[in-house]
Design a protein around this motif. Structure first.
Motif, PDB file in Angstrom:
ATOM      1  N   TYR B 105       0.861  -1.189   0.000  1.00 33.40           N
ATOM      2  CA  TYR B 105       0.000   0.000   0.000  1.00 33.40           C
ATOM      3  C   TYR B 105       0.893   1.233   0.000  1.00 33.40           C
ATOM      4  O   TYR B 105       1.721   1.400   0.891  1.00 33.40           O
ATOM      5  CB  TYR B 105      -0.878   0.015   1.250  1.00 33.40           C
ATOM      6  CG  TYR B 105      -1.814  -1.163   1.347  1.00 33.40           C
ATOM      7  CD1 TYR B 105      -3.113  -1.084   0.859  1.00 33.40           C
ATOM      8  CD2 TYR B 105      -1.399  -2.366   1.944  1.00 33.40           C
ATOM      9  CE1 TYR B 105      -3.984  -2.167   0.952  1.00 33.40           C
ATOM     10  CE2 TYR B 105      -2.259  -3.447   2.038  1.00 33.40           C
ATOM     11  CZ  TYR B 105      -3.545  -3.344   1.539  1.00 33.40           C
ATOM     12  OH  TYR B 105      -4.400  -4.414   1.627  1.00 33.40           O
ATOM     13  N   PHE B 109       0.682  12.136  -0.495  1.00 37.43           N
ATOM     14  CA  PHE B 109      -0.378  13.128  -0.492  1.00 37.43           C
ATOM     15  C   PHE B 109      -0.208  14.269  -1.503  1.00 37.43           C
ATOM     16  O   PHE B 109      -1.126  15.061  -1.674  1.00 37.43           O
ATOM     17  CB  PHE B 109      -0.680  13.655   0.911  1.00 37.43           C
ATOM     18  CG  PHE B 109       0.252  14.712   1.453  1.00 37.43           C
ATOM     19  CD1 PHE B 109       1.499  14.926   0.924  1.00 37.43           C
ATOM     20  CD2 PHE B 109      -0.146  15.499   2.534  1.00 37.43           C
ATOM     21  CE1 PHE B 109       2.343  15.880   1.437  1.00 37.43           C
ATOM     22  CE2 PHE B 109       0.685  16.469   3.061  1.00 37.43           C
ATOM     23  CZ  PHE B 109       1.935  16.656   2.515  1.00 37.43           C
ATOM     24  N   ALA B 110       0.907  14.338  -2.191  1.00 38.31           N
ATOM     25  CA  ALA B 110       1.061  15.403  -3.187  1.00 38.31           C
ATOM     26  C   ALA B 110       0.618  14.874  -4.559  1.00 38.31           C
ATOM     27  O   ALA B 110       1.118  13.847  -5.020  1.00 38.31           O
ATOM     28  CB  ALA B 110       2.510  15.871  -3.228  1.00 38.31           C
ATOM     29  N   PRO B 111      -0.318  15.575  -5.216  1.00 37.11           N
ATOM     30  CA  PRO B 111      -0.865  15.040  -6.473  1.00 37.11           C
ATOM     31  C   PRO B 111       0.168  14.892  -7.594  1.00 37.11           C
ATOM     32  O   PRO B 111       0.106  13.953  -8.378  1.00 37.11           O
ATOM     33  CB  PRO B 111      -1.956  16.033  -6.865  1.00 37.11           C
ATOM     34  CG  PRO B 111      -1.880  17.165  -5.915  1.00 37.11           C
ATOM     35  CD  PRO B 111      -1.005  16.794  -4.773  1.00 37.11           C
ATOM     36  N   ARG B 112       1.130  15.795  -7.653  1.00 38.26           N
ATOM     37  CA  ARG B 112       2.046  15.753  -8.787  1.00 38.26           C
ATOM     38  C   ARG B 112       2.901  14.470  -8.813  1.00 38.26           C
ATOM     39  O   ARG B 112       2.871  13.719  -9.782  1.00 38.26           O
ATOM     40  CB  ARG B 112       2.923  17.001  -8.795  1.00 38.26           C
ATOM     41  CG  ARG B 112       3.247  17.512 -10.152  1.00 38.26           C
ATOM     42  CD  ARG B 112       3.436  19.008 -10.129  1.00 38.26           C
ATOM     43  NE  ARG B 112       2.176  19.664  -9.848  1.00 38.26           N
ATOM     44  CZ  ARG B 112       1.274  19.932 -10.784  1.00 38.26           C
ATOM     45  NH1 ARG B 112       1.490  19.601 -12.033  1.00 38.26           N
ATOM     46  NH2 ARG B 112       0.136  20.520 -10.478  1.00 38.26           N
ATOM     47  N   ALA B 114       2.223  11.841  -7.261  1.00 38.64           N
ATOM     48  CA  ALA B 114       1.295  10.708  -7.271  1.00 38.64           C
ATOM     49  C   ALA B 114       0.908  10.328  -8.703  1.00 38.64           C
ATOM     50  O   ALA B 114       0.616   9.178  -8.993  1.00 38.64           O
ATOM     51  CB  ALA B 114       0.051  11.038  -6.443  1.00 38.64           C
ATOM     52  N   ARG B 115       0.916  11.297  -9.583  1.00 36.55           N
ATOM     53  CA  ARG B 115       0.607  11.015 -10.980  1.00 36.55           C
ATOM     54  C   ARG B 115       1.644  10.035 -11.566  1.00 36.55           C
ATOM     55  O   ARG B 115       1.304   9.082 -12.251  1.00 36.55           O
ATOM     56  CB  ARG B 115       0.624  12.332 -11.765  1.00 36.55           C
ATOM     57  CG  ARG B 115      -0.107  12.283 -13.045  1.00 36.55           C
ATOM     58  CD  ARG B 115      -0.182  13.671 -13.670  1.00 36.55           C
ATOM     59  NE  ARG B 115      -1.478  14.297 -13.511  1.00 36.55           N
ATOM     60  CZ  ARG B 115      -2.592  13.856 -14.076  1.00 36.55           C
ATOM     61  NH1 ARG B 115      -2.569  12.783 -14.819  1.00 36.55           N
ATOM     62  NH2 ARG B 115      -3.735  14.471 -13.909  1.00 36.55           N
ATOM     63  N   LEU B 118       1.197   6.532 -10.189  1.00 34.84           N
ATOM     64  CA  LEU B 118       0.186   5.737 -10.894  1.00 34.84           C
ATOM     65  C   LEU B 118       0.820   4.963 -12.038  1.00 34.84           C
ATOM     66  O   LEU B 118       0.504   3.798 -12.276  1.00 34.84           O
ATOM     67  CB  LEU B 118      -0.903   6.643 -11.462  1.00 34.84           C
ATOM     68  CG  LEU B 118      -2.043   7.051 -10.531  1.00 34.84           C
ATOM     69  CD1 LEU B 118      -3.072   7.866 -11.295  1.00 34.84           C
ATOM     70  CD2 LEU B 118      -2.696   5.816  -9.926  1.00 34.84           C
ATOM     71  N   PHE B 128      -0.740  -0.781  -4.489  1.00 40.67           N
ATOM     72  CA  PHE B 128      -1.988  -0.021  -4.420  1.00 40.67           C
ATOM     73  C   PHE B 128      -1.706   1.445  -4.084  1.00 40.67           C
ATOM     74  O   PHE B 128      -1.274   1.753  -2.975  1.00 40.67           O
ATOM     75  CB  PHE B 128      -2.917  -0.624  -3.357  1.00 40.67           C
ATOM     76  CG  PHE B 128      -3.063  -2.113  -3.477  1.00 40.67           C
ATOM     77  CD1 PHE B 128      -3.660  -2.686  -4.597  1.00 40.67           C
ATOM     78  CD2 PHE B 128      -2.573  -2.953  -2.478  1.00 40.67           C
ATOM     79  CE1 PHE B 128      -3.784  -4.062  -4.717  1.00 40.67           C
ATOM     80  CE2 PHE B 128      -2.695  -4.333  -2.590  1.00 40.67           C
ATOM     81  CZ  PHE B 128      -3.297  -4.885  -3.708  1.00 40.67           C
ATOM     82  N   PRO B 129      -1.949   2.364  -5.030  1.00 42.21           N
ATOM     83  CA  PRO B 129      -1.678   3.779  -4.780  1.00 42.21           C
ATOM     84  C   PRO B 129      -2.807   4.426  -3.980  1.00 42.21           C
ATOM     85  O   PRO B 129      -3.977   4.199  -4.258  1.00 42.21           O
ATOM     86  CB  PRO B 129      -1.631   4.367  -6.199  1.00 42.21           C
ATOM     87  CG  PRO B 129      -2.536   3.489  -7.004  1.00 42.21           C
ATOM     88  CD  PRO B 129      -2.453   2.117  -6.394  1.00 42.21           C
ATOM     89  N   LEU B 130      -2.449   5.218  -2.986  1.00 41.27           N
ATOM     90  CA  LEU B 130      -3.456   5.925  -2.186  1.00 41.27           C
ATOM     91  C   LEU B 130      -3.058   7.385  -2.064  1.00 41.27           C
ATOM     92  O   LEU B 130      -1.988   7.690  -1.536  1.00 41.27           O
ATOM     93  CB  LEU B 130      -3.560   5.300  -0.788  1.00 41.27           C
ATOM     94  CG  LEU B 130      -4.090   3.862  -0.731  1.00 41.27           C
ATOM     95  CD1 LEU B 130      -3.826   3.239   0.638  1.00 41.27           C
ATOM     96  CD2 LEU B 130      -5.585   3.835  -1.058  1.00 41.27           C
ATOM     97  N   LEU B 131      -3.897   8.279  -2.561  1.00 37.85           N
ATOM     98  CA  LEU B 131      -3.632   9.704  -2.392  1.00 37.85           C
ATOM     99  C   LEU B 131      -4.208  10.102  -1.042  1.00 37.85           C
ATOM    100  O   LEU B 131      -5.420  10.327  -0.925  1.00 37.85           O
ATOM    101  CB  LEU B 131      -4.284  10.513  -3.525  1.00 37.85           C
ATOM    102  CG  LEU B 131      -3.872  11.980  -3.571  1.00 37.85           C
ATOM    103  CD1 LEU B 131      -2.440  12.121  -4.075  1.00 37.85           C
ATOM    104  CD2 LEU B 131      -4.795  12.801  -4.450  1.00 37.85           C
ATOM    105  N   THR B 139      -8.300   8.068   7.156  1.00 40.18           N
ATOM    106  CA  THR B 139      -8.765   8.259   5.774  1.00 40.18           C
ATOM    107  C   THR B 139      -8.331   7.112   4.852  1.00 40.18           C
ATOM    108  O   THR B 139      -8.734   7.074   3.701  1.00 40.18           O
ATOM    109  CB  THR B 139      -8.242   9.582   5.170  1.00 40.18           C
ATOM    110  OG1 THR B 139      -6.807   9.533   5.152  1.00 40.18           O
ATOM    111  CG2 THR B 139      -8.706  10.785   5.976  1.00 40.18           C
ATOM    112  N   VAL B 143      -9.122   0.876   3.832  1.00 37.93           N
ATOM    113  CA  VAL B 143      -8.529   0.236   2.655  1.00 37.93           C
ATOM    114  C   VAL B 143      -7.314  -0.617   3.038  1.00 37.93           C
ATOM    115  O   VAL B 143      -7.159  -1.745   2.574  1.00 37.93           O
ATOM    116  CB  VAL B 143      -8.103   1.306   1.620  1.00 37.93           C
ATOM    117  CG1 VAL B 143      -7.467   0.631   0.416  1.00 37.93           C
ATOM    118  CG2 VAL B 143      -9.299   2.157   1.198  1.00 37.93           C
TER     119      VAL B 143
END
Ligand SMILES: C[S@@+](CC[C@H](N)C(=O)[O-])C[C@H]1O[C@@H](n2cnc3c(N)ncnc32)[C@H](O)[C@@H]1O
Lengths: 309, 230
Positions: B105, B109-112, B114-115, B118, B128-131, B139, B143
């Motif tokens: 897992y 938490f940073a979207p950039r 995280a892209r 993926l 399993f990626p979790l933002l 939160t 999962v």
């Protein structure tokens, strides 16, 4: 979904074949405690065995992360708004100070130039003429730095705009896209504006003068800087602006609501503008402009543009 | 709960695989790639690392866990574990972890970054990626399964001990915490050794520390810590 139970797994109440609700449960759910979810999922009949549980988890977490990333990135429109405003402030201030500097340096330097370029020259080389005036040199350095800052901000906007608003940036270019988002106060409010409003964004002064009855209606606001408008004969700029605003409105909506790329928008705009530009100046202007809503009284192609660029 | 594959205490049970492979988990090997001996795992390349057939080099100067292996810290990992990885960024390290571990897992938490994560995860069916924010375990507790065998943490943010303590609930009683502490994230002005001291003291609220080792050879002002819940 699982908001009923404070300690249920993401799969509770979810149909394993419904990816969308599975992703939503991963993304929006929560639990006070963790449990042996794979075992519980199999027990509850969510999936037949552990391996298929992990397969379902893989799909759900991937979809959830993708949509969460996209909406977080779109929230980055605030960053974009601040950056473009700061860029404009830096540019304006740098230019004003550069004029002040040129005036001052002109008193000691017979070859004084003008503008930011001269400030950069003064800052980077030792110029005989101003050698005795360190204050001038120091001011030149500040001006050059401000100019550099504006350049950095422009690069930032150029990089960021395409992730925040991919379709709008492709149609308008990143800088104009950022200006539109900024003028509207965010991507969401831009997405909610009718194209007639987008057409005159940035021409508010001219619009209010018109509404008070002092002036003809503006044909375009900031979108004037777009080639589709600027490259069109003045007689047809109103039509071009209307067509462009119509496509920009669609692009902003797609960017806000789905974020999916729609390259066909660019092709459609190009075709539309080509048709408009092919008209002769005495052709029956105003006909066939059904792409965009008219701006205020938009079917009159007045001489006055909304901007004075 | 998965079968716990960790050796119970320091230096006790050793599987054959471990004997033959030093302290490395099965699925991690020292291999000569481009003329240099390097750590390597088997998987799709992620960050332009050199490869040799299906093996790809694991650069210790780009990965704190890689550095911990390189410095021969006793991580207790044998391969096949269930792992919770905190601070996955674009997936440099977690991709190697997923290559040798079991279900992994990855919290970021940073979207950039995280892209990119993926993309890294796409070729790894049990990653399993979790933002999500590692300071808010509620939160993702719906999962992430309980009793994971290892938590790997590299969040480089203030309150690194806090993050480890708040995620302790996921860890099996005999599981391992493999923690990288970045001194500058806690306080740029203080001596790193003082910061490390304080972080370890805080950590001892919930963990028993087995081993600590400065990672400076590969990462300036970082400390590697191996611990287990108490
Ligand atoms: C040093 S980088 C991790 C590099 C990664 N572990 C690797 O070796 O490939 C630290 C990451 O932790 C993330 N991070 C910081 N605080 C976090 C938090 N509270 N929750 C989740 N991620 C966090 C940062 O966004 C950043 O991507």
């Amino acid at each position: 979904m699982n908001d009923s139970a404070p300690d249920a797994g993401w799969f509770s109440g979810v149909d394993a074949s419904d990816l969308e609700s599975a992703a939503a449960a991963v993304r929006d759910g929560s639990s006070e405690v963790s449990r042996d979810w794979p075992a519980l999922a199999v027990e509850s009949g969510f999936t037949a065995d552990r391996e298929s549980y992990y397969d379902a988890l893989k799909e759900a977490t991937t979809a959830a992360a993708r949509s969460a990333i996209e909406s977080r990135e779109r929230a980055d429109d605030r960053q974009l708004v601040h950056a473009i405003r700061a860029m404009d402030d830096c540019e304006r201030t740098a230019n004003e100070l550069a004029e002040r500097l040129a005036e001052w340096a002109g008193t000691v330097d017979p070859d004084a130039g003008t503008g930011l370029e001269y400030a950069r020259e003064l800052a980077s080389e030792d110029r005989e003429a101003v050698a005795g005036e360190p204050a001038i040199r120091s001011l030149a350095e500040r001006v050059a730095d401000l100019g550099d800052e504006a350049d950095d901000l422009r690069e930032f906007v150029e990089r960021r705009a395409p992730t925040v608003a991919p379709n709008l940036s492709a149609l308008a270019g990143p800088i104009l896209a950022a200006r539109l988002v900024s003028l509207a106060g965010g991507l969401e409010s831009l997405a909610k504006k009718p194209s007639g409003t987008i057409q005159v964004l940035g021409a508010e002064d001219a619009l209010f003068a018109h509404l008070r009855g002092h002036a003809p209606s503006p044909k375009h606001g900031i979108i004037y800087v777009h080639d589709a408008v600027r490259g069109t004969h003045p007689d047809h700029r109103g039509s071009a602006a209307r067509a462009l605003a119509g496509k920009l409105a669609i692009a902003a909506r797609v960017d806000h609501y789905s974020g999916e790329r729609k390259p066909e928008l660019e092709a459609e705009l190009a075709e539309r503008i080509e048709t408009i530009q092919a008209r002769t100046s005495d052709a029956d202007i105003g006909n066939g402009d059904d792409d965009g809503e008219p701006a205020v009284d938009g079917d009159r192609d007045d001489e006055n543009g909304g901007t004075n660029e | 709960m998965t079968v716990n594959r960790l050796s119970t205490a320091i230096g006790t049970t050793r599987t054959e695989a471990r004997m033959s492979n030093g302290l490395l988990p099965t699925g991690v090997q020292r291999r000569t790639i481009d003329g240099t001996e390097r750590l390597a795992t088997r998987g799709e390349p992620v960050y332009g690392e050199p490869t040799d057939g299906e093996w790809r080099a694991w650069a210790p100067d780009r990965s704190k866990l890689g550095a911990m292996f390189e410095l021969e810290m006793e991580t207790g990992l044998e391969g096949g574990e269930t792992v919770l990885y905190l601070g996955a960024a674009s997936g440099t390290t977690v991709s190697h972890v997923a290559d040798f571990a079991g279900p992994t897992y990855a919290v970021e938490f940073a979207p950039r970054p995280a892209r990119d994560l993926l993309e890294t995860a796409a070729s790894r069916p049990r990653l399993f990626p979790l933002l999500a924010d590692a300071r808010k375990p509620e939160t993702y507790a719906h999962v992430v399964e309980s009793d994971v065998d290892a938590i790997v943490q590299d969040v480089a943010t203030r309150g690194q001990a806090r993050v480890a303590l708040e995620n302790r609930q996921f860890l099996a009683d005999d599981g391992r915490l493999l923690l990288a502490v970045k001194a500058r994230s806690e306080d740029v002005t203080r001596e790193p050794s003082d910061v490390f001291e304080e972080v370890c003291t805080d950590l001892e609220e919930g963990y028993e520390i087995f081993e600590r080792c400065r990672l400076d050879a590969y990462h300036d002002d970082h400390l590697g810590v191996v611990a287990r819940p108490r």
